[in-house]
Structure formats: structure tokens, C-alpha cells
Design an enzyme around this catalytic site. Structure first.
Site, PDB file in Angstrom:
ATOM      1  N   TRP A 184      -2.211   4.389  -3.128  1.00  0.00           N
ATOM      2  CA  TRP A 184      -1.440   5.283  -2.380  1.00  0.00           C
ATOM      3  C   TRP A 184      -1.667   6.882  -2.890  1.00  0.00           C
ATOM      4  O   TRP A 184      -1.792   7.733  -1.835  1.00  0.00           O
ATOM      5  CB  TRP A 184       0.200   5.493  -2.631  1.00  0.00           C
ATOM      6  CG  TRP A 184       0.825   3.985  -2.247  1.00  0.00           C
ATOM      7  CD1 TRP A 184       1.175   2.919  -3.217  1.00  0.00           C
ATOM      8  CD2 TRP A 184       0.662   3.566  -0.969  1.00  0.00           C
ATOM      9  NE1 TRP A 184       1.949   1.821  -2.395  1.00  0.00           N
ATOM     10  CE2 TRP A 184       1.406   2.406  -1.132  1.00  0.00           C
ATOM     11  CE3 TRP A 184       0.324   4.002   0.172  1.00  0.00           C
ATOM     12  CZ2 TRP A 184       1.782   1.264   0.144  1.00  0.00           C
ATOM     13  CZ3 TRP A 184       0.554   3.002   1.365  1.00  0.00           C
ATOM     14  CH2 TRP A 184       1.074   1.921   1.230  1.00  0.00           C
ATOM     15  N   ASP A 196       4.767  11.958  -5.405  1.00  0.00           N
ATOM     16  CA  ASP A 196       5.187  10.817  -4.519  1.00  0.00           C
ATOM     17  C   ASP A 196       6.121   9.980  -5.178  1.00  0.00           C
ATOM     18  O   ASP A 196       5.601   9.236  -6.275  1.00  0.00           O
ATOM     19  CB  ASP A 196       3.994  10.218  -3.852  1.00  0.00           C
ATOM     20  CG  ASP A 196       4.327   8.733  -3.210  1.00  0.00           C
ATOM     21  OD1 ASP A 196       5.583   8.322  -3.037  1.00  0.00           O
ATOM     22  OD2 ASP A 196       3.419   8.139  -2.519  1.00  0.00           O
ATOM     23  N   LYS A 254      12.047   1.491  -0.556  1.00  0.00           N
ATOM     24  CA  LYS A 254      11.983   0.872  -2.030  1.00  0.00           C
ATOM     25  C   LYS A 254      13.167   0.727  -2.728  1.00  0.00           C
ATOM     26  O   LYS A 254      13.401  -0.266  -3.282  1.00  0.00           O
ATOM     27  CB  LYS A 254      10.945   1.471  -2.694  1.00  0.00           C
ATOM     28  CG  LYS A 254       9.569   1.709  -1.860  1.00  0.00           C
ATOM     29  CD  LYS A 254       8.556   0.740  -1.838  1.00  0.00           C
ATOM     30  CE  LYS A 254       7.538   0.614  -0.886  1.00  0.00           C
ATOM     31  NZ  LYS A 254       6.529   1.906  -0.969  1.00  0.00           N
TER      32      LYS A 254
END
Ligand SMILES: *Cc1c(COP(=O)(O)O)cnc(C)c1O
Length: 357
Positions: A99, A166, A190
């Protein structure tokens, strides 16, 4: 048979969230209409949006001077939106996984990116330390929890330049000192809501300094000014997020979540370390994620990977396959996962050990 849901994302949500959302999909706010067929500008939904923003701020203890907005596009759109809004001459990034790399790729479209440190040399199985954050960069970007590799930055770091994080897969899992960050963002699927909504926490005074024309929808200011109602927000996921926030509050808040998350992670890492059939991929316990616990078959037992997967699946363990780039297993232990699910996975590992040692 009871299912134990270890999926990495979308992932387990509190039963409360699912029940409340299911009920509102049938009849929202006693309107005799579905949550899916009402205007986002109805006073009933505006109330939901306001409450979600308020509770988000309250639970994370967000100081004055910050906005919370709910957007579409996933965390992946934030990889570009962050540089659109903050990049002037140069940005600094910490490369801790797939990511991070995607975020770096987008930032490079805007100019010079300094990758201050990377753990790619060891398949991202640790968090780099002792790096220097360049003071001449416009911002420093980190990924606090590396969902694929099972590493996590569990403390708020101090940065001399605006810090952007993030937090897709560890938001609300531990208390965060928001005052140390300029922007925190994440996909909600999530630890908060079904897929479709992205949260962004923005320090207001960080914006408007690039001199760049920003497309309207990619400009944070647009969404701050219109309180996430510039265009149609993802109504159902925002409603569901509010239910999870209420559940969090009713279950003791983030401090309590952190306690249970530490307990679950300790239980599972202890078993991985003890059980001769398995080993962890993240060696430094300081770097081990509390949310995504990765493990593989130990040396000599590699051929038992598929048999263990089948054995655990038969016992109701869902979503434990590791990401294809790491292999092995990954148990995601988000807030809504009960301790009993971790205990059930440990039972599987111990039974499998007895059968195969
Ligand atoms: C899942 C994930 C993403 C991608 O989120 P999308 O909402 O699918 O774009 C980004 N960063 C991290 C840390 C993730 O876990």
C-alpha cells in the site's frame, strides 16, 4: 456451525452494526422507507451524517481545528488526493509494503519523492527505524498498519513536517494522538463499515498552500465546506459506520478496544511461537501487527500448509489464507472479532499439532 471470520477486508463487523443496518434498509428512522431509497438531503439522513462526524471526533479525541469527512473512492483515491492537496516541491514516504508503494507511485506524478527508508529488502517483515525525515519535504507519509505483511507502527511518531497516515486497517484499534498528524485517512471496510466509504481527518490549516488548481471532487476543501454532502455520499456505509461508532462507545471506547486487541494478539502470537508446526514472519515483537497476524508453516512442515488450511476450514475458520505475496496464513483480529474466535483458531492449531507432530 459457528463461523470465525478472519478476513482482512472487507471484514467482520459488530453484530449490532449489521442488525441496525439491516433494519434501516427495511425501514429507516420510522419513515416506512428504506435507507437505500431516501434523499441524502432528508433531515433524517443529515442527522446520521452529523452524528457520525461528531462521534468520530469524540471517540478519537480529535482536537479543534480538524475536520472529519466521508468520501467515496477508497483509500486508493487518497494516494492521489493527498499530493493534490499538499505537494509543492517534494514529499517524503516510508515504504513499508504494497500500500505504501501504491501511495508512492501516485505522489511521483507530482514531482520528487524521497523514500526515507524501506523494508522491501526483507519482504516488508519489519518496520524501518533510525531514519531521518527531511525537513525540506512538504509532508511525510506513513502506512501505520501493513495489512498484507502484518507489521504495524503502534506509536504516534513525531515528525518535523506535516505527518500523513494511511490508517485503513488500524483506525479505532488504539488511541491516537491526532494532534501529531496533518491528515489521517483510510478505507472503512477493515474496522468500521462495509466497503464504499473512506474517512479523512484533515487539519484545516494545512490546506490551500500549493497554488495548484485542484479538481473539485479531489479538493478536501470542497468536502469540508459541504460537510461531506457536496455530492451524494455513500449513504448505507455511512449509516453502518455510525452504528459501529455507537457500538464502540457502548463497549468502553478505544481504550477498551486496545486492551482486548492486545489480549487477542498476545494469545495468537504466543501459540505461533510455541507451536513447533508454525512460525511467525515478523520477528521483532515491537513490529507485530495487532490487527493482521501473519504466520507460515515452520521449516520441515511446509507440506502441511494445505492440510492445515483444509483442517481449519472444516472447523469454521474463514479467511485465514495469507496474501498471495506472502503465502501461509493471516488471521485478522479487528475490533469486532471476539476473543472466542482467536481461542477457536488456537484450538485448531493445537489439535493439528497433535495429529501431525
Ligand atoms: C485495504 C487497504 C488499502 C486500500 O483500500 P481501498 O479502500 O480498497 O482503496 C489501502 N491501505 C491499506 C493500509 C489497506 O489495508
Amino acid at each position: 456451525m459457528k463461523k470465525h471470520n478472519f478476513y482482512a477486508g472487507p471484514s467482520i463487523l459488530p453484530e449490532y452494526t449489521i442488525e441496525q443496518t439491516a433494519a434501516a434498509i427495511k425501514n429507516f428512522a420510522n419513515m416506512d422507507l428504506s435507507l437505500m431509497e431516501i434523499s441524502h438531503r432528508s433531515k433524517e439522513f443529515v442527522t446520521v451524517m452529523d452524528e457520525a462526524q461528531q462521534l468520530f471526533k469524540e471517540l478519537l479525541n480529535i482536537p479543534e481545528g480538524y475536520s472529519v469527512i466521508f468520501l467515496g473512492g477508497g483509500a486508493s483515491t487518497q494516494f492521489a488526493m493527498v499530493p493534490f492537496n499538499l505537494f509543492k516541491k517534494k514529499a517524503a514516504y516510508l515504504n513499508t509494503g504494497a500500500w505504501s508503494k501504491k501511495a508512492i507511485k501516485e505522489a511521483k506524478l507530482f514531482g520528487e519523492v524521497e523514500v526515507v527508508a524501506s523494508s522491501e529488502d526483507k519482504l516488508f517483515n519489519y518496520i524501518p527505524k533510525n531514519y531521518t525525515i527531511p525537513e525540506d519535504a512538504d509532508y511525510f507519509h506513513i502506512t501505520t498498519n501493513n495489512t498484507i505483511y502484518g507489521t504495524e507502527i503502534k506509536e504516534d511518531i513525531t515528525s518535523p513536517i506535516p505527518l500523513v497516515a494511511d490508517m485503513s486497517s488500524d483506525i479505532f484499534s488504539r488511541p491516537v494522538d491526532v494532534s501529531k498528524y496533518a491528515i489521517i485517512y483510510g478505507g472503512a471496510q477493515k474496522n468500521l463499515a462495509p466497503a464504499g466509504v473512506t474517512f479523512v481527518i484533515v487539519k484545516n490549516d494545512i490546506l490551500g498552500k500549493t497554488g495548484r488548481d485542484i479538481p473539485t471532487m479531489l479538493n478536501y476543501q470542497t468536502h469540508i465546506d459541504k460537510e461531506s454532502m457536496f455530492n451524494t455520499p455513500p449513504v448505507v456505509p455511512v449509516f453502518a459506520a455510525l452504528q459501529t461508532l455507537k457500538w464502540l462507545k457502548n463497549n468502553g471506547g478505544i481504550g477498551e478496544m486496545q486492551k482486548v486487541n492486545i489480549k487477542k494478539a498476545d494469545m495468537l502470537y504466543d501459540e505461533i511461537d510455541r507451536n513447533p508446526l508454525f512460525r511467525t514472519t515478523v520477528l521483532d515483537s515491537n513490529d507485530r501487527s495487532l490487527m493482521n497476524i501473519c504466520f507460515v508453516m515452520n521449516e520441515g512442515y511446509e507440506n502441511l500448509e494445505k492440510p492445515f488450511f483444509d483442517f481449519a476450514s472444516e472447523k469454521g475458520m474463514i479467511g485465514i489464507k495469507g496474501h498471495r505475496s506472502v503465502g501461509g496464513f493471516r488471521a485478522s483480529t479487528y475490533n469486532a472479532l471476539p476473543v472466542e474466535s482467536v481461542a477457536a483458531l488456537i484450538d485448531c492449531m493445537q489439535e493439528f499439532e497433535k495429529k501431525n507432530k
